[in-house]
Design a protein around this motif. Structure first.
Motif, PDB file in Angstrom:
ATOM      1  N   SER A  99       0.794  -1.262   0.172  1.00 18.39           N
ATOM      2  CA  SER A  99       0.009  -0.262   0.131  1.00 18.39           C
ATOM      3  C   SER A  99       0.968   1.225  -0.072  1.00 18.39           C
ATOM      4  CB  SER A  99      -0.862  -0.073   1.198  1.00 18.39           C
ATOM      5  OG  SER A  99      -0.250  -0.115   2.393  1.00 18.39           O
ATOM      6  N   GLY A 100       2.073   1.102   0.381  1.00 15.81           N
ATOM      7  CA  GLY A 100       2.971   2.206   0.355  1.00 15.81           C
ATOM      8  C   GLY A 100       3.221   2.918  -0.973  1.00 15.81           C
ATOM      9  N   ALA A 101       2.923   1.712  -2.047  1.00 17.15           N
ATOM     10  CA  ALA A 101       2.984   2.524  -3.539  1.00 17.15           C
ATOM     11  C   ALA A 101       2.132   3.708  -3.798  1.00 17.15           C
ATOM     12  CB  ALA A 101       2.378   1.187  -4.379  1.00 17.15           C
ATOM     13  N   ALA A 102       1.254   3.967  -3.012  1.00 17.60           N
ATOM     14  CA  ALA A 102       0.585   5.438  -2.915  1.00 17.60           C
ATOM     15  C   ALA A 102       1.332   6.419  -2.708  1.00 17.60           C
ATOM     16  CB  ALA A 102      -0.686   5.304  -2.157  1.00 17.60           C
ATOM     17  N   LEU A 103       2.630   6.132  -2.090  1.00 18.48           N
ATOM     18  CA  LEU A 103       3.342   7.398  -1.600  1.00 18.48           C
ATOM     19  C   LEU A 103       4.361   7.654  -2.739  1.00 18.48           C
ATOM     20  CD1 LEU A 103       4.394   6.277   2.014  1.00 18.48           C
ATOM     21  CD2 LEU A 103       2.349   7.303   1.383  1.00 18.48           C
ATOM     22  N   ALA A 104       4.628   6.772  -3.699  1.00 22.25           N
ATOM     23  CA  ALA A 104       5.668   7.245  -4.596  1.00 22.25           C
ATOM     24  C   ALA A 104       5.707   8.694  -5.299  1.00 22.25           C
ATOM     25  CB  ALA A 104       5.617   6.056  -5.831  1.00 22.25           C
ATOM     26  N   GLU A 105       4.700   8.956  -5.604  1.00 24.45           N
ATOM     27  CA  GLU A 105       4.663  10.539  -6.260  1.00 24.45           C
ATOM     28  C   GLU A 105       5.008  11.520  -5.164  1.00 24.45           C
ATOM     29  OE1 GLU A 105       1.091  11.429  -7.664  1.00 24.45           O
ATOM     30  OE2 GLU A 105       1.124   9.935  -9.256  1.00 24.45           O
ATOM     31  N   GLN A 106       4.979  11.489  -4.111  1.00 24.95           N
ATOM     32  CA  GLN A 106       5.413  12.311  -3.172  1.00 24.95           C
ATOM     33  C   GLN A 106       6.327  12.319  -2.280  1.00 24.95           C
ATOM     34  OE1 GLN A 106       4.215  15.107  -2.858  1.00 24.95           O
ATOM     35  NE2 GLN A 106       1.992  15.281  -2.218  1.00 24.95           N
ATOM     36  N   SER A 107       7.272  11.343  -2.812  1.00 27.05           N
ATOM     37  CA  SER A 107       8.495  10.818  -2.133  1.00 27.05           C
ATOM     38  C   SER A 107       9.825  11.563  -2.555  1.00 27.05           C
ATOM     39  CB  SER A 107       8.564   9.332  -1.687  1.00 27.05           C
ATOM     40  OG  SER A 107       7.645   8.641  -1.134  1.00 27.05           O
ATOM     41  N   PHE A 108      10.716  11.964  -2.013  1.00 27.64           N
ATOM     42  CA  PHE A 108      12.142  12.614  -2.440  1.00 27.64           C
ATOM     43  C   PHE A 108      12.857  11.280  -2.099  1.00 27.64           C
ATOM     44  CE2 PHE A 108      13.072  16.812  -2.592  1.00 27.64           C
ATOM     45  CZ  PHE A 108      11.835  17.578  -2.542  1.00 27.64           C
ATOM     46  N   ARG A 109      13.612  10.804  -3.272  1.00 23.99           N
ATOM     47  CA  ARG A 109      14.550   9.966  -3.109  1.00 23.99           C
ATOM     48  C   ARG A 109      15.909  10.201  -2.856  1.00 23.99           C
ATOM     49  NH1 ARG A 109      10.269   8.602  -5.813  1.00 23.99           N
ATOM     50  NH2 ARG A 109       9.461   6.664  -5.865  1.00 23.99           N
ATOM     51  N   VAL A 110      16.854   9.555  -2.271  1.00 24.73           N
ATOM     52  CA  VAL A 110      18.289   9.795  -1.877  1.00 24.73           C
ATOM     53  C   VAL A 110      18.798   8.605  -1.882  1.00 24.73           C
ATOM     54  CG1 VAL A 110      19.563  10.950  -0.040  1.00 24.73           C
ATOM     55  CG2 VAL A 110      17.303  11.336  -0.029  1.00 24.73           C
ATOM     56  N   MET A 111      20.286   8.787  -2.504  1.00 26.55           N
ATOM     57  CA  MET A 111      21.197   7.446  -2.540  1.00 26.55           C
ATOM     58  C   MET A 111      21.678   7.531  -1.458  1.00 26.55           C
ATOM     59  SD  MET A 111      22.917   5.232  -4.553  1.00 26.55           S
ATOM     60  CE  MET A 111      23.392   5.630  -6.372  1.00 26.55           C
ATOM     61  N   ASP A 112      21.965   6.286  -0.816  1.00 26.58           N
ATOM     62  CA  ASP A 112      22.747   6.253   0.576  1.00 26.58           C
ATOM     63  C   ASP A 112      23.885   5.940  -0.108  1.00 26.58           C
ATOM     64  OD1 ASP A 112      24.238   5.302   2.569  1.00 26.58           O
ATOM     65  OD2 ASP A 112      23.098   3.425   2.980  1.00 26.58           O
ATOM     66  N   PRO A 113      25.023   7.043   0.170  1.00 24.82           N
ATOM     67  CA  PRO A 113      26.462   6.784  -0.191  1.00 24.82           C
ATOM     68  C   PRO A 113      27.334   5.781   0.182  1.00 24.82           C
ATOM     69  CG  PRO A 113      25.998   8.953   0.890  1.00 24.82           C
ATOM     70  CD  PRO A 113      24.867   8.090   1.047  1.00 24.82           C
ATOM     71  N   ASP A 114      26.707   5.000   1.428  1.00 27.76           N
ATOM     72  CA  ASP A 114      27.614   4.027   1.943  1.00 27.76           C
ATOM     73  C   ASP A 114      27.118   2.852   1.250  1.00 27.76           C
ATOM     74  OD1 ASP A 114      29.195   2.449   3.725  1.00 27.76           O
ATOM     75  OD2 ASP A 114      27.633   2.401   5.274  1.00 27.76           O
ATOM     76  N   SER A 115      25.955   2.369   1.276  1.00 24.55           N
ATOM     77  CA  SER A 115      25.078   1.095   0.915  1.00 24.55           C
ATOM     78  C   SER A 115      25.019   1.104  -0.773  1.00 24.55           C
ATOM     79  CB  SER A 115      23.984   0.380   1.159  1.00 24.55           C
ATOM     80  OG  SER A 115      23.123   1.542   1.085  1.00 24.55           O
ATOM     81  N   ARG A 116      24.766   2.488  -1.289  1.00 23.47           N
ATOM     82  CA  ARG A 116      24.420   2.750  -2.912  1.00 23.47           C
ATOM     83  C   ARG A 116      22.986   2.256  -3.016  1.00 23.47           C
ATOM     84  NH1 ARG A 116      27.665   5.466  -5.622  1.00 23.47           N
ATOM     85  NH2 ARG A 116      29.410   5.926  -4.206  1.00 23.47           N
ATOM     86  N   ARG A 117      22.238   2.198  -1.902  1.00 29.57           N
ATOM     87  CA  ARG A 117      20.794   1.675  -1.918  1.00 29.57           C
ATOM     88  C   ARG A 117      19.938   3.054  -2.107  1.00 29.57           C
ATOM     89  NH1 ARG A 117      19.613  -3.333   1.653  1.00 29.57           N
ATOM     90  NH2 ARG A 117      17.514  -3.291   0.547  1.00 29.57           N
ATOM     91  N   MET A 118      18.968   2.902  -2.703  1.00 30.00           N
ATOM     92  CA  MET A 118      17.969   4.352  -2.748  1.00 30.00           C
ATOM     93  C   MET A 118      17.196   4.093  -1.501  1.00 30.00           C
ATOM     94  SD  MET A 118      18.663   6.057  -5.404  1.00 30.00           S
ATOM     95  CE  MET A 118      17.307   7.305  -5.203  1.00 30.00           C
ATOM     96  N   MET A 119      17.024   5.268  -0.993  1.00 33.61           N
ATOM     97  CA  MET A 119      16.326   5.663   0.322  1.00 33.61           C
ATOM     98  C   MET A 119      15.244   6.546  -0.012  1.00 33.61           C
ATOM     99  SD  MET A 119      18.769   4.671   3.266  1.00 33.61           S
ATOM    100  CE  MET A 119      19.171   6.214   3.887  1.00 33.61           C
ATOM    101  N   VAL A 120      14.027   6.367   0.742  1.00 34.75           N
ATOM    102  CA  VAL A 120      13.118   7.464   0.621  1.00 34.75           C
ATOM    103  C   VAL A 120      12.906   8.322   1.953  1.00 34.75           C
ATOM    104  CG1 VAL A 120      10.413   7.657   0.517  1.00 34.75           C
ATOM    105  CG2 VAL A 120      11.918   5.948  -0.878  1.00 34.75           C
TER     106      VAL A 120
END
Ligand SMILES: N[C@@H](Cc1c[nH]c[nH+]1)C(=O)O
Length: 386
Positions: free
Chosen positions: A61-82
């Motif tokens: 159900s979190g998919a509903a948040l996708a358009e409103q989410s800032f995404r940031v790349m974790d410089p350490d793990s290189r995974r995408m964070m929100v």
């Protein structure tokens, strides 16, 4: 040749603001008041993090948040964070994982900042918003919906917010009705848009055999008692009737607990995040366009029923009296520290005298006035400034 304007150190990204005094204090004290009321009804505070992995926060159900989410790349793990735009899906995640073994009903509360990409048009607070709310996980009964509304109402009363009204809606109702009535999927979108705009002419044109019913539903919106009696007169196919009945039952459960609350019902309205699956509520203050809060029913981890309501303290603090500054006492050099401590315990702020940086003589009485102190403590004697 064009030159860039000089870069001001006070410049902030669009939608992000500094909150100064007294506003920052009014908001913080308001949150403390809300959390106190929530705790007094058994809602225990949790604190999910500001950021999560994209694949967990935006799943289900979190998919509903996708358009409103800032995404940031974790410089350490290189995974995408929100950066979370809403705390409710985090509470749902916690309930389904770490807290799955706790007895139900599970009552949780939370408060913290969130970041949205696009704030609603009427909002002054910008992209960093504040949330404080409750979630009631487990029971799927109208009394649970009513509990959330009545606890919220009490919290607003404690804050001193005047003229509040609760608008109850049922987002799944109209889509279910259109499907059950056999409206072609291609026609549904335009019809939903017309209903959303409350455009009766377009609804009449696009609604086909359902036009009369849809117009009657549009007209039924309004104060709860009148809306319920109009809704009871509308003929509906069985599944749609059952969904609408759940809204009526929730209205009646709220009314049974708090007959004095100002309630409105809008059977065709849909606002908010798209994860809601049942009765929803939006909180307004009379004469203001901004929403003070909203809530609704949803599923944790796609299977466990839950409902909740989230306030927006950044909106609320503009409607309550500003927090008063503490009266200040200037502590002369050598002032008695035990007396100063007892003044602080009585609610004064004590401002310690500091030596001038250049070693020059300081006129402490003048300094006390300049810093806005109402009292001076010399030794163990506290005197009021004229
Ligand atoms: N957090 C949601 C409202 C909500 C709380 N619980 C369920 N829904 C919002 O801010 O729109």
């Amino acid at each position: 040749m064009t030159e860039d304007p000089p870069f001001s150190p006070a410049l902030l990204p669009a939608g992000f603001v500094d909150l100064l005094t007294p506003d920052a204090r009014t908001e913080a004290e308001g949150v403390t008041t809300l959390m106190g009321v929530f705790a007094s009804h058994g809602y225990n505070r949790v604190r999910p993090p500001l950021m999560e992995f994209e694949e967990t926060l935006l799943a289900g159900s979190g998919a509903a948040l996708a358009e409103q989410s800032f995404r940031v790349m974790d410089p350490d793990s290189r995974r995408m964070m929100v950066l979370r735009p809403d705390i409710t899906p985090q509470i749902a995640r916690m309930a389904a994982t770490r807290l799955s073994g706790l007895p139900r009903p599970l009552r949780l509360s939370y408060a913290g900042p969130c970041v949205v990409v696009m704030p609603a048009a009427a909002e002054e607070s910008g992209r960093q918003i504040m949330q404080a709310g409750i979630e009631l996980i487990g029971p799927d009964v109208p009394e649970a919906d009513a509990e959330v509304v009545t606890v919220a109402a009490q919290a607003l009363e404690r804050l001193g917010v005047p003229g509040v009204s609760f608008d109850l809606t049922m987002p799944p109702f109209v889509p279910a009705l259109l499907e059950e009535a056999g409206i072609a999927p291609s026609a549904r979108q335009a019809l939903l848009r017309a209903l959303d705009r409350k455009d009766a002419a377009a609804v009449a044109e696009l609604g086909g055999a359902l036009s009369e019913t849809l117009i009657a539903l549009l007209r039924a919106a309004g104060p709860a008692a009148q809306a319920v009696s109009l809704l009871n007169q509308i003929t509906l196919p069985p599944k749609a009737r059952a969904i609408l009945q759940r809204l009526i039952d929730a209205v009646e459960a709220v009314h049974a607990q708090r007959p004095d609350l100002r309630l409105t019902v809008d059977p065709v309205e849909f606002r908010g995040w798209k994860y809601h699956t049942g009765v929803c509520v939006t909180v307004f203050a009379v004469g203001r366009a901004e929403e003070l809060g909203r809530g609704g029913r949803y599923l944790c981890n796609d299977n466990e029923p839950a409902c909740g309501l989230t306030f927006r303290p950044d909106v609320l603090f503009r409607m309550i009296p500003a927090a008063q500054p503490l009266p200040c006492v200037y502590l002369m050099p050598g002032a008695d520290s035990a007396t100063a401590a007892s003044l602080r315990a009585k609610g004064y702020a004590t401002l310690a005298a500091l030596p001038a940086a250049n070693g020059q003589h300081t006129d402490h009485s003048a300094e006390a006035v300049r810093l806005g102190c109402s009292h001076v403590l010399a030794g163990a004697t506290c005197t009021e400034l004229a």
